[in-house]
Design a protein around this motif. Sequence first.
Motif, PDB file in Angstrom:
ATOM      1  N   HIS A  52       0.862  -1.181   0.000  1.00 50.90           N
ATOM      2  CA  HIS A  52       0.000   0.000   0.000  1.00 50.90           C
ATOM      3  C   HIS A  52       0.895   1.227   0.000  1.00 50.90           C
ATOM      4  O   HIS A  52       1.924   1.264   0.680  1.00 50.90           O
ATOM      5  CB  HIS A  52      -0.920   0.013   1.227  1.00 50.90           C
ATOM      6  N   ASP A  53       0.517   2.237  -0.751  1.00 47.35           N
ATOM      7  CA  ASP A  53       1.304   3.471  -0.790  1.00 47.35           C
ATOM      8  C   ASP A  53       1.493   4.009   0.619  1.00 47.35           C
ATOM      9  O   ASP A  53       0.584   3.970   1.448  1.00 47.35           O
ATOM     10  CB  ASP A  53       0.612   4.516  -1.656  1.00 47.35           C
ATOM     11  N   ASN A  54       2.679   4.479   0.900  1.00 49.99           N
ATOM     12  CA  ASN A  54       3.058   5.086   2.182  1.00 49.99           C
ATOM     13  C   ASN A  54       3.050   4.109   3.352  1.00 49.99           C
ATOM     14  O   ASN A  54       3.161   4.521   4.492  1.00 49.99           O
ATOM     15  CB  ASN A  54       2.153   6.281   2.514  1.00 49.99           C
ATOM     16  N   ALA A  55       2.889   2.808   3.094  1.00 48.36           N
ATOM     17  CA  ALA A  55       2.945   1.828   4.172  1.00 48.36           C
ATOM     18  C   ALA A  55       4.403   1.446   4.430  1.00 48.36           C
ATOM     19  O   ALA A  55       5.233   1.452   3.518  1.00 48.36           O
ATOM     20  CB  ALA A  55       2.135   0.586   3.815  1.00 48.36           C
ATOM     21  N   GLU A  56       4.702   1.121   5.667  1.00 47.63           N
ATOM     22  CA  GLU A  56       6.058   0.721   6.014  1.00 47.63           C
ATOM     23  C   GLU A  56       6.355  -0.661   5.463  1.00 47.63           C
ATOM     24  O   GLU A  56       5.485  -1.522   5.387  1.00 47.63           O
ATOM     25  CB  GLU A  56       6.232   0.722   7.530  1.00 47.63           C
ATOM     26  N   LEU A  57       7.609  -0.867   5.084  1.00 44.36           N
ATOM     27  CA  LEU A  57       8.046  -2.168   4.603  1.00 44.36           C
ATOM     28  C   LEU A  57       8.534  -2.995   5.787  1.00 44.36           C
ATOM     29  O   LEU A  57       8.945  -2.452   6.806  1.00 44.36           O
ATOM     30  CB  LEU A  57       9.166  -2.007   3.582  1.00 44.36           C
ATOM     31  N   GLY A  58       8.495  -4.290   5.640  1.00 49.40           N
ATOM     32  CA  GLY A  58       8.950  -5.191   6.695  1.00 49.40           C
ATOM     33  C   GLY A  58       7.788  -5.683   7.540  1.00 49.40           C
ATOM     34  O   GLY A  58       6.625  -5.539   7.151  1.00 49.40           O
ATOM     35  N   VAL A  59       8.113  -6.261   8.687  1.00 49.57           N
ATOM     36  CA  VAL A  59       7.076  -6.830   9.548  1.00 49.57           C
ATOM     37  C   VAL A  59       6.151  -5.720  10.024  1.00 49.57           C
ATOM     38  O   VAL A  59       6.580  -4.768  10.670  1.00 49.57           O
ATOM     39  CB  VAL A  59       7.692  -7.571  10.752  1.00 49.57           C
TER      40      VAL A  59
END
Length: 153
Positions: A52-59
């Motif tokens: 999702h746009d602007n969502a953090e990557l990783g867990v």
Amino acid sequence: MKRFHVHVGVADIDRSVAFYSGLFGQGPDVIKPDYAKWMLDDPRVNFAISHHDNAELGVGHLGIQVEDRHELAAVYAQMKSADRPVLEEGATTCCYAKSEKSWIADPDGVAWEAFLTDGESTVYGDSPQLDQLAPTEAGKVACCPEAVGREAG
């Protein structure tokens, strides 16, 4: 029987589906343009990815998925005994599924959900603002108590 849940934010859903399908030796059980989920039995885990746009990557968060209301009540009781605020979200639509869930964060701010899924959805849905469960430097919850469903304890 409970199932461990991990949700990871990814930059490229197609590339990540290919990677995790190879890693797990099977394709996802659910696949959407912005989401994929593997319901693995060995190890017993609900592993999901989303972009999702602007969502953090990783867990993004961890969780415990249950199979019935009895297990859900038991996990909720354990959350409440963990001496942290619990956000009781209740019935919700998230990750293309209809669920009942509650949230808690560990002392370092790692979000955990406990949930019972009872149907599918045609929309991704929403997640609550989990930053309200994040601890401040003083170890207190970073929001007002009325925003949190119930204080544990």
